[in-house]
Design a protein around this motif. Structure first.
Motif, PDB file in Angstrom:
ATOM      1  N   TRP A 161       0.869  -1.179   0.000  1.00 23.65           N
ATOM      2  CA  TRP A 161       0.000   0.000   0.000  1.00 23.65           C
ATOM      3  C   TRP A 161       0.903   1.226   0.000  1.00 23.65           C
ATOM      4  O   TRP A 161       1.549   1.544   1.001  1.00 23.65           O
ATOM      5  N   GLU A 162       0.929   1.888  -1.149  1.00 25.53           N
ATOM      6  CA  GLU A 162       1.889   2.961  -1.379  1.00 25.53           C
ATOM      7  C   GLU A 162       1.602   4.147  -0.451  1.00 25.53           C
ATOM      8  O   GLU A 162       0.466   4.632  -0.375  1.00 25.53           O
ATOM      9  N   GLY A 163       2.627   4.594   0.240  1.00 23.08           N
ATOM     10  CA  GLY A 163       2.495   5.697   1.180  1.00 23.08           C
ATOM     11  C   GLY A 163       2.044   5.284   2.567  1.00 23.08           C
ATOM     12  O   GLY A 163       1.948   6.128   3.469  1.00 23.08           O
ATOM     13  N   SER A 164       1.778   3.999   2.763  1.00 18.37           N
ATOM     14  CA  SER A 164       1.280   3.532   4.058  1.00 18.37           C
ATOM     15  C   SER A 164       2.294   3.706   5.178  1.00 18.37           C
ATOM     16  O   SER A 164       1.920   3.808   6.354  1.00 18.37           O
ATOM     17  N   HIS A 165       3.559   3.742   4.827  1.00 16.71           N
ATOM     18  CA  HIS A 165       4.591   3.828   5.864  1.00 16.71           C
ATOM     19  C   HIS A 165       4.481   5.106   6.690  1.00 16.71           C
ATOM     20  O   HIS A 165       4.800   5.105   7.881  1.00 16.71           O
ATOM     21  N   THR A 166       4.028   6.204   6.073  1.00 11.36           N
ATOM     22  CA  THR A 166       3.921   7.452   6.822  1.00 11.36           C
ATOM     23  C   THR A 166       2.754   7.403   7.802  1.00 11.36           C
ATOM     24  O   THR A 166       2.859   7.906   8.935  1.00 11.36           O
ATOM     25  N   ILE A 167       1.647   6.811   7.390  1.00 14.92           N
ATOM     26  CA  ILE A 167       0.493   6.672   8.280  1.00 14.92           C
ATOM     27  C   ILE A 167       0.840   5.766   9.449  1.00 14.92           C
ATOM     28  O   ILE A 167       0.527   6.059  10.615  1.00 14.92           O
ATOM     29  N   MET A 168       1.488   4.661   9.147  1.00 10.64           N
ATOM     30  CA  MET A 168       1.866   3.721  10.197  1.00 10.64           C
ATOM     31  C   MET A 168       2.894   4.345  11.149  1.00 10.64           C
ATOM     32  O   MET A 168       2.791   4.188  12.376  1.00 10.64           O
ATOM     33  N   ALA A 169       3.875   5.039  10.610  1.00 15.36           N
ATOM     34  CA  ALA A 169       4.903   5.651  11.462  1.00 15.36           C
ATOM     35  C   ALA A 169       4.291   6.669  12.411  1.00 15.36           C
ATOM     36  O   ALA A 169       4.658   6.741  13.590  1.00 15.36           O
ATOM     37  N   ASP A 170       3.340   7.461  11.908  1.00 15.30           N
ATOM     38  CA  ASP A 170       2.682   8.446  12.767  1.00 15.30           C
ATOM     39  C   ASP A 170       1.915   7.757  13.897  1.00 15.30           C
ATOM     40  O   ASP A 170       1.958   8.192  15.055  1.00 15.30           O
TER      41      ASP A 170
END
Length: 261
Positions: A161-170
């Motif tokens: 899921w592209e860009g998911s890393h920023t949501i998860m990191a937050d």
């Protein structure tokens, strides 16, 4: 730095002769690992998935045959972006026609999630206990995927899921804030993880990552990712769709897992 990695959370590298040479050197050992009785417990999902954790007999540099280095553009990127570190024995993940079937002990709801949501997960958050609570008990530095066999695009590709890393990191950063770094691995992140995962499903594009031997892909450690079902029109050789994965531990623990870019 490869353009877009920190925005997208993943990057795929084209065929590299050095990477292909490593694949050719590692494939015989990977094939042997699948039939090794010592690894019998890794054949799951009613024979449609060989999980293959620590099944590849590589040395800490990634070399399998004692002479062919793990090399190529993806390795150069990792060295530049993160710094290379000693590697664990690689995972040999093999998918066969018919995937997914239920894993041992998996209930119908979990099987539906596997089928409909690609068993999407963030690595290192293993469910534990009767309530399947999650903690960051295996903080990884990065994820490297190296296809070992040729297969068609619908033969259970890796999904991200592209860009998911920023949501998860937050989400993880919020729930872990203020905790003693030495005790962060004990913090229950279940609700934060589940809420962030729902947001990812609603807002992030689902990408099927098709790659062949000699290619490679790197995922950010916080990316939500999984494996697509084996398609009705999918084809692969007798080895199935086989990929080697490396996910070395974050040497600075959960604190580094959160703080490092």
């Amino acid at each position: 730095m490869v353009t877009g990695f920190h925005d997208r959370g993943w990057v795929r590298f084209p065929v590299d002769p050095a990477t292909l040479a490593w694949v050719q050197s590692a494939l015989p050992a990977a094939r042997t690992s699948v039939t090794d009785p010592a690894h019998a417990q890794w054949l799951d999902c009613e024979g449609t998935w060989f999980i293959g954790v620590d099944a590849l007999p590589n040395d800490p540099s990634g070399c399998v045959d004692g002479q062919t280095p793990l090399a190529g553009a993806a390795i150069d990127f990792i060295e530049q972006e993160y710094g290379m570190q000693p590697l664990h024995r690689g995972q040999v993940s093999v998918i066969y026609p018919g995937y997914p079937k239920a894993r041992r002990g998996e209930n119908e709801a979990a099987l539906r999630y596997r089928r409909n949501r690609d068993a999407a997960h963030v690595d290192g958050l293993k469910p534990s206990g009767p309530d399947r609570r999650r903690h960051v008990d295996e903080p990884h530095s990065w994820i490297l995927g190296l296809p070992l066999t040729e297969a068609s695009p619908t033969a259970a590709p890796m999904v991200v899921w592209e860009g998911s890393h920023t949501i998860m990191a937050d989400a993880f950063g919020t729930v872990l804030a203020g905790h003693d770094p030495a005790l962060m691995h004990q913090v229950d992140v279940t609700e934060a993880y589940q809420s962030a995962r729902r947001e990812v499903f609603e807002t992030c594009p689902r990408i099927e990552v098709f790659a062949q031997p000699g290619e490679a892909y790197v995922l950010h450690r916080h990316c939500l990712h999984g494996v697509a079902p084996w398609g009705d029109d999918a084809t692969a050789g007798p080895d199935g769709r086989m990929i080697a994965y490396f996910r070395p531990d974050m040497q600075s623990g959960v604190a580094g897992w959160i703080e490092f870019p």
